[in-house]
Structures are given as C-alpha cells and as structure tokens.
Write an enzyme that holds these catalytic residues in place. Structure first.
Site, short mmCIF file in Angstrom:
data_model
loop_
_atom_site.label_atom_id
_atom_site.label_comp_id
_atom_site.label_asym_id
_atom_site.label_seq_id
_atom_site.Cartn_x
_atom_site.Cartn_y
_atom_site.Cartn_z
N CYS A 1 37.59 42.60 30.74
CA CYS A 1 36.81 43.82 30.64
C CYS A 1 36.88 44.39 29.23
O CYS A 1 37.95 44.64 28.69
CB CYS A 1 37.37 44.84 31.64
N CYS B 1 40.00 48.88 34.73
CA CYS B 1 39.12 49.43 33.69
C CYS B 1 38.18 50.47 34.29
O CYS B 1 37.92 51.52 33.69
CB CYS B 1 38.30 48.33 33.04
#
Length: 361
Positions: free
Chosen positions: A195, A99
């Site tokens: 995430c 991410c």
C-alpha cells in the site's frame, strides 16, 4: 452540500470517483497522500512522482484544487513499523487493511476535517448502505473488483465520513468514463504491491529493515531438506520460492510452520490432514465492529483472505478479553497469524479481526 476531499492516487479509480462527485454537484478538492521520503534512493522503483503528476493532471482537468498531503511520519509509525514488527515476530501483517484504517480513514481523514472538509472519498469498489437503522459497507456492484475486505477494520465513526463513488459501477464502466473524459490515466495499469509503495515487493521492502538469517528447512519428520534465507521471507502455504525440489512423485512442498526459537522452516506436502496447513478454527482478536456488535447474533459468514469466497461459520466461542474462537464449517487452508478475518451478513461487511491459527497458540 458537503465539502469532500478525494484521495487521489494517480489511478483511474480515484480519478473517476472525483469525476462522479463533481457531476453530482459536490464541492470537492483532490489530494495525494505522500507516505514515503527518498523513495528512489531506497527502493529505486517507487512511482510517487509519476502518481502525483497523474493526480495533479486529473484535478486540473476537473477544475478542482489539488495538494500533496505529507503523512510520511504517520505512515512510518502506523504502517512501516507495524510491518517490520510483525515480520520480526513471525506473523504476516496486512498493510493494505491497516493503511485504510490508520492512514486513508485515519490520519488523512483527520487532516481533511481540520481543513473544513466533511467527507473523504476514495476509489474503493464498495458501497455504503443503510440497513435496519445502521450504516454498513456493502460489496461493490462489480463482484470481480469488490474491495470491501480491505475495509474490514474501519470504525463506524470513520465510515460516517467516508464516500465510495465507484462502488455502484463496474471497472469497465470506470475506464469507459475516463476515456470519454480524456483522462490520461484512463488505461493506466492498476497498482500492485505494498500500500502506497507502488511496485515494491514485500521481500525487497523488508530487506532494508530485517537482515537475512538463514536456517534449516525440515520436513515433519525432522529431516533437513535444505536451507532457508530467513523466516520473514516465507508465509504459511507458500509453494514457490522455497528453494527445495519436489519429491519423486512430483509433489510440491509447502510451508507449514516457522519456528522463531530454532530458526527452522518446516515444510510438508499439501494434504488435508497435513498438520499446521489446514485448520477447523482460528482465534480472532482486536475485533472492529463497523455498524454494531455482531459476534453474538446470527452466525455471520467470513472471508479469510481477499480473493477467497465467503464461507460458513459453525460456532463462535467467546474467550477472555477481546478474543473469540471461530469454528469453520469446513477446514481452511494456510491461514497465517496476523492476517484479517472479515465478517459478512449476505453482502454487508460487519467488521473484522486479527487471526491466530491453532499452531500459533
């Protein structure tokens, strides 16, 4: 004075990051990164709207512009598909690290630059430092909250446009600043889980994409001990939730292997000589060098997972292509294919690579 776009998650860390930058006189704005659609329909407990409210409120209090940046398509392509493909192949991806590389300092940074910003700031507990003519990521001042490991796969170009304002202070100081400025999220709990997906647990997430495929649980002698729910639900070294009791000596079984061809989950007791559980070396590929190539210089330290201490490397062997055999000074437990090996020199993060333990080769 450079213009900075602050990634506002709704949490206290990014809020205080924006506060510090404004106090330093920077021209800043805040943005929430939207990465999921219909989250309530699919998962039922994703706090996206609540996060946006907290982020918007903080920006309003700071007197800065706020927007929601839609990166749903990029997130699905770069992170969701990466997760699904990885678990289907039997590996254990690291969505938080990817991410950072693909979304926060990838698609989001690209958006910021297109809008005329020069830098992207986040609430990561780490620092940027100059050392021998190069820019490095260094561990955060708060060793208990240091998040440098999660940035092991960013590039030098991404780092050149990144800012980590809270890396120079501790978490208690961050909360104190938030309280002093009466931010509504001053005592809000830190987010946990995938995430950008808030409270969602990985098995709940995967259930929407990978059907359960039960199969046998075997010990290393081939004796069937029970039935697993599906190999993607288990990780190497896992003790809890396997579904089989301890033996008469109260020794707990741990996962030591997953065989995709036979759909077998293999377990054993946690001993230093248990095949597949401890290893003296791993392969590392797809290396990312944050500042400069480091693999052929002085032997670095490494970190095999976020909360683990840095450990010594005894030898590095270059193999064909972008692949290296990393020998540890001491055996390491429960290393999973697909996880990230981060390299350090003292407190400086040098880069990272994707691990492949010997049992997966």
């Amino acid at each position: 004075m450079s213009r900075i776009l602050v990634g506002m998650s709704g949490g206290v860390d990014s809020t205080v990051a924006a506060l510090l930058l404004k106090q330093q006189g920077y021209d800043i704005a805040g943005a929430y990164i939207k990465t999921w659609s219909n989250e309530y329909d699919v998962f039922g407990d994703c706090p996206a709207s609540e996060d946006i409210d907290y982020a918007s409120s903080a920006c309003s209090q700071l007197g800065i512009d706020f927007e929601v940046v839609n990166l749903v398509e990029a997130y699905h392509e770069k992170i969701v598909q990466y997760l699904i493909d990885g678990y289907r192949k039997g590996i254990t991806p690291n969505p938080d690290i990817m991410c950072n590389r693909e979304i926060k300092f990838g698609a989001f940074m690209d958006y910021a630059l297109e809008q005329g910003f020069e830098t992207v700031a986040t609430g990561h507990y780490c620092r940027k430092i100059n050392y021998e003519g190069h820019t490095f990521i260094a561990e955060g001042v708060d060793s208990n909250k240091d998040q440098s490991y999660f940035l092991a796969m960013v590039t030098a170009q991404q780092l050149s446009r990144a800012s980590f304002p809270v890396g120079e202070i501790t978490k208690p100081e961050v909360r104190k600043l938030a309280e002093e400025h009466s931010f509504s999220n001053a005592n809000r709990k830190d987010s946990q889980g995938i995430c950008f997906l808030g409270k969602v647990k990985i098995n709940d997430f995967l259930r929407n994409y990978i059907p359960d495929k039960p199969g046998p649980i075997l010990n290393l002698d081939g004796k069937i001990l029970g039935e697993h729910k599906g190999l993607h639900h288990y990780t190497i070294g896992q003790r809890r939730g396997i579904g089989i009791p301890s033996n008469h000596d109260h020794k707990a079984f741990v996962v030591v292997a997953k065989d995709l061809e036979t759909n077998e989950l293999k377990v054993a007791f946690d001993e230093t000589d248990t095949p597949g559980l401890y290893c003296n070396w791993v392969l590392a590929h797809s290396l990312s060098h944050i500042a400069k190539p480091f693999i052929e210089g002085e032997l670095p330290l490494c970190r095999v997972r976020y909360r683990d201490p840095k450990i010594k490397i005894s030898k590095i062997e270059a193999l064909e292509g972008d692949s290296y055999r990393i020998h540890f000074a001491e055996p390491q437990r429960a290393l999973a294919a697909g996880q990230i090996l981060a390299f350090y020199q003292e407190n400086r993060l040098l880069g990272g690579g994707i691990m492949v333990p010997p049992r997966e080769i």
